[in-house]
Design a protein around this motif. Structure first.
Motif, PDB file in Angstrom:
ATOM      1  N   TRP A 209     -19.099  17.273   8.641  1.00 58.62           N
ATOM      2  CA  TRP A 209     -20.402  17.627   9.232  1.00 58.62           C
ATOM      3  C   TRP A 209     -20.471  17.094  10.658  1.00 58.62           C
ATOM      4  O   TRP A 209     -19.955  16.012  10.967  1.00 58.62           O
ATOM      5  CB  TRP A 209     -21.537  17.033   8.402  1.00 58.62           C
ATOM      6  N   PRO A 210     -21.139  17.807  11.571  1.00 59.03           N
ATOM      7  CA  PRO A 210     -21.265  17.305  12.951  1.00 59.03           C
ATOM      8  C   PRO A 210     -22.112  16.048  12.989  1.00 59.03           C
ATOM      9  O   PRO A 210     -23.049  15.896  12.202  1.00 59.03           O
ATOM     10  CB  PRO A 210     -21.959  18.470  13.681  1.00 59.03           C
ATOM     11  N   PRO A 211     -21.780  15.129  13.870  1.00 61.39           N
ATOM     12  CA  PRO A 211     -22.557  13.879  13.951  1.00 61.39           C
ATOM     13  C   PRO A 211     -23.988  14.143  14.368  1.00 61.39           C
ATOM     14  O   PRO A 211     -24.267  15.036  15.172  1.00 61.39           O
ATOM     15  CB  PRO A 211     -21.801  13.058  14.997  1.00 61.39           C
ATOM     16  N   ARG A 212     -24.894  13.389  13.810  1.00 58.93           N
ATOM     17  CA  ARG A 212     -26.311  13.535  14.116  1.00 58.93           C
ATOM     18  C   ARG A 212     -26.850  12.202  14.654  1.00 58.93           C
ATOM     19  O   ARG A 212     -26.553  11.142  14.127  1.00 58.93           O
ATOM     20  CB  ARG A 212     -27.114  13.936  12.881  1.00 58.93           C
ATOM     21  N   SER A 213     -27.659  12.308  15.720  1.00 60.70           N
ATOM     22  CA  SER A 213     -28.281  11.112  16.275  1.00 60.70           C
ATOM     23  C   SER A 213     -29.464  10.719  15.403  1.00 60.70           C
ATOM     24  O   SER A 213     -30.189  11.567  14.899  1.00 60.70           O
ATOM     25  CB  SER A 213     -28.737  11.377  17.715  1.00 60.70           C
ATOM     26  N   SER A 214     -29.649   9.462  15.194  1.00 64.63           N
ATOM     27  CA  SER A 214     -30.741   8.991  14.352  1.00 64.63           C
ATOM     28  C   SER A 214     -31.272   7.693  14.922  1.00 64.63           C
ATOM     29  O   SER A 214     -30.515   6.757  15.201  1.00 64.63           O
ATOM     30  CB  SER A 214     -30.249   8.785  12.919  1.00 64.63           C
ATOM     31  N   GLU A 218     -29.592   3.802  15.052  1.00 67.11           N
ATOM     32  CA  GLU A 218     -29.505   3.010  16.269  1.00 67.11           C
ATOM     33  C   GLU A 218     -30.191   1.656  16.096  1.00 67.11           C
ATOM     34  O   GLU A 218     -29.691   0.619  16.551  1.00 67.11           O
ATOM     35  CB  GLU A 218     -30.146   3.786  17.423  1.00 67.11           C
ATOM     36  N   GLU A 219     -31.352   1.649  15.428  1.00 68.62           N
ATOM     37  CA  GLU A 219     -32.061   0.393  15.196  1.00 68.62           C
ATOM     38  C   GLU A 219     -31.262  -0.531  14.288  1.00 68.62           C
ATOM     39  O   GLU A 219     -31.208  -1.751  14.500  1.00 68.62           O
ATOM     40  CB  GLU A 219     -33.432   0.688  14.570  1.00 68.62           C
ATOM     41  N   ALA A 220     -30.599   0.048  13.278  1.00 70.85           N
ATOM     42  CA  ALA A 220     -29.781  -0.765  12.372  1.00 70.85           C
ATOM     43  C   ALA A 220     -28.607  -1.391  13.114  1.00 70.85           C
ATOM     44  O   ALA A 220     -28.267  -2.560  12.898  1.00 70.85           O
ATOM     45  CB  ALA A 220     -29.276   0.101  11.202  1.00 70.85           C
ATOM     46  N   CYS A 221     -27.986  -0.626  14.033  1.00 70.93           N
ATOM     47  CA  CYS A 221     -26.874  -1.168  14.820  1.00 70.93           C
ATOM     48  C   CYS A 221     -27.350  -2.305  15.730  1.00 70.93           C
ATOM     49  O   CYS A 221     -26.660  -3.318  15.893  1.00 70.93           O
ATOM     50  CB  CYS A 221     -26.230  -0.059  15.651  1.00 70.93           C
ATOM     51  N   ARG A 222     -28.526  -2.153  16.333  1.00 68.92           N
ATOM     52  CA  ARG A 222     -29.052  -3.192  17.214  1.00 68.92           C
ATOM     53  C   ARG A 222     -29.328  -4.482  16.456  1.00 68.92           C
ATOM     54  O   ARG A 222     -28.972  -5.582  16.899  1.00 68.92           O
ATOM     55  CB  ARG A 222     -30.344  -2.701  17.892  1.00 68.92           C
ATOM     56  N   GLN A 223     -29.933  -4.338  15.242  1.00 67.89           N
ATOM     57  CA  GLN A 223     -30.208  -5.518  14.432  1.00 67.89           C
ATOM     58  C   GLN A 223     -28.916  -6.207  13.992  1.00 67.89           C
ATOM     59  O   GLN A 223     -28.845  -7.439  13.917  1.00 67.89           O
ATOM     60  CB  GLN A 223     -31.044  -5.122  13.212  1.00 67.89           C
ATOM     61  N   PHE A 224     -27.901  -5.405  13.701  1.00 67.51           N
ATOM     62  CA  PHE A 224     -26.617  -5.983  13.301  1.00 67.51           C
ATOM     63  C   PHE A 224     -26.008  -6.792  14.440  1.00 67.51           C
ATOM     64  O   PHE A 224     -25.479  -7.890  14.235  1.00 67.51           O
ATOM     65  CB  PHE A 224     -25.666  -4.874  12.866  1.00 67.51           C
ATOM     66  N   GLN A 225     -26.083  -6.270  15.691  1.00 67.80           N
ATOM     67  CA  GLN A 225     -25.543  -6.988  16.838  1.00 67.80           C
ATOM     68  C   GLN A 225     -26.291  -8.289  17.067  1.00 67.80           C
ATOM     69  O   GLN A 225     -25.697  -9.325  17.379  1.00 67.80           O
ATOM     70  CB  GLN A 225     -25.631  -6.093  18.092  1.00 67.80           C
TER      71      GLN A 225
END
Length: 261
Positions: A209-214, A218-225
């Motif tokens: 499936w083509p990648p979808r922006s969400s 993005e918020e989950a990645c920021r919290q992980f960092q």
């Protein structure tokens, strides 16, 4: 060397003696021997083995035996292994009234008539005449009606050649045999045409499936960092605390102190 199946002379094989039996069993009296392992000794003559009247378990596999005469006196024998010998008859075993398990794979038993002597052994539950893993068999096993003839002759058998033929679990082995028969090519009337194979999933199921922006992603990645950075900071603080504790406990910093660990 004589061909397989002919009776060798006394000079061609080992004879069972009282000294051999006592050495193998550790018993002083032959009547006291209950378990005996005589596998692969080149035995051609059972000699005085019939004097072990209390014997219950016996392994004679991998020898050069052509007859089992002395075993006729072993009325207490329950388990017997005579695989990989030169036997053409099992007649003496008719007197072993307590026999429960018999392995005679890898001999020269030619037909069901050689098994007639076992018909009176009502306690015989397990019989092996062929062992595919060890590549041992008997001529009678090559007959197409081998299985059915043995079952008819010995109806009390529960396990034949390692497969349960009656009692609990026998249905599974019967199902396997039925499946083998149905899958093997038949020379008679043709069977039903095989069903054409169909794909398990619809076309395109495995396409990426083509990648979808969400925004959630993005918020989950920021919290992980952020969490990862906090872990790094805590790691540095822990190393600083350990360094301070090491200096405080060193002999230079605590010359008058005594520590016991």
């Amino acid at each position: 060397m004589e061909p397989r199946g002919e009776k060798p002379g006394e000079a061609d094989g080992v004879r069972v003696t009282p000294q051999l039996l006592k050495a193998r069993s550790g018993e002083f009296a032959l009547e006291s021997i209950l378990l005996l392992e005589l596998r692969g000794l080149g035995l051609a003559d059972l000699g005085c083995l019939g004097d072990c009247l209390g014997l219950e378990w016996l392994d004679l596999s991998g020898n050069a035996l052509t007859q089992l005469g002395p075993l006729a006196s072993l009325r207490q024998l329950a388990v017997l292994n005579v695989a990989n010998n030169r036997l053409t008859s099992l007649e003496p075993l008719a007197a072993c009234e307590n026999l429960q398990r018999l392995n005679a794979a890898g001999n020269l038993l030619a037909g069901p008539a050689q098994l007639q002597c076992l018909a009176g052994l009502r306690g015989l539950e397990r019989l092996r005449l062929r062992d595919p893993l060890a590549r041992l068999s008997n001529p009678l096993c090559a007959s197409p009606c081998y299985w059915a003839s043995v079952r008819e002759l010995l109806p009390d058998l529960k396990v034949l050649d390692g497969e349960r033929v009656s009692g609990r679990g026998s249905d599974f082995y019967q199902l396997c045999r039925d499946l083998d028969s149905s899958l093997s090519p038949s020379s008679g009337t043709p069977g039903p045409r095989p069903v054409e194979a169909q794909p398990w999933v619809e076309p395109g199921y495995w396409e990426a499936w083509p990648p979808r922006s969400s925004s959630i992603l993005e918020e989950a990645c920021r919290q992980f960092q952020d969490t990862l950075q906090e872990c790094h900071d805590l790691d540095h603080q822990a190393w600083d605390s350990l360094a301070q504790a090491t200096r405080a406990l060193s002999p230079a910093g605590a010359a008058t102190a005594s520590f016991v660990f």
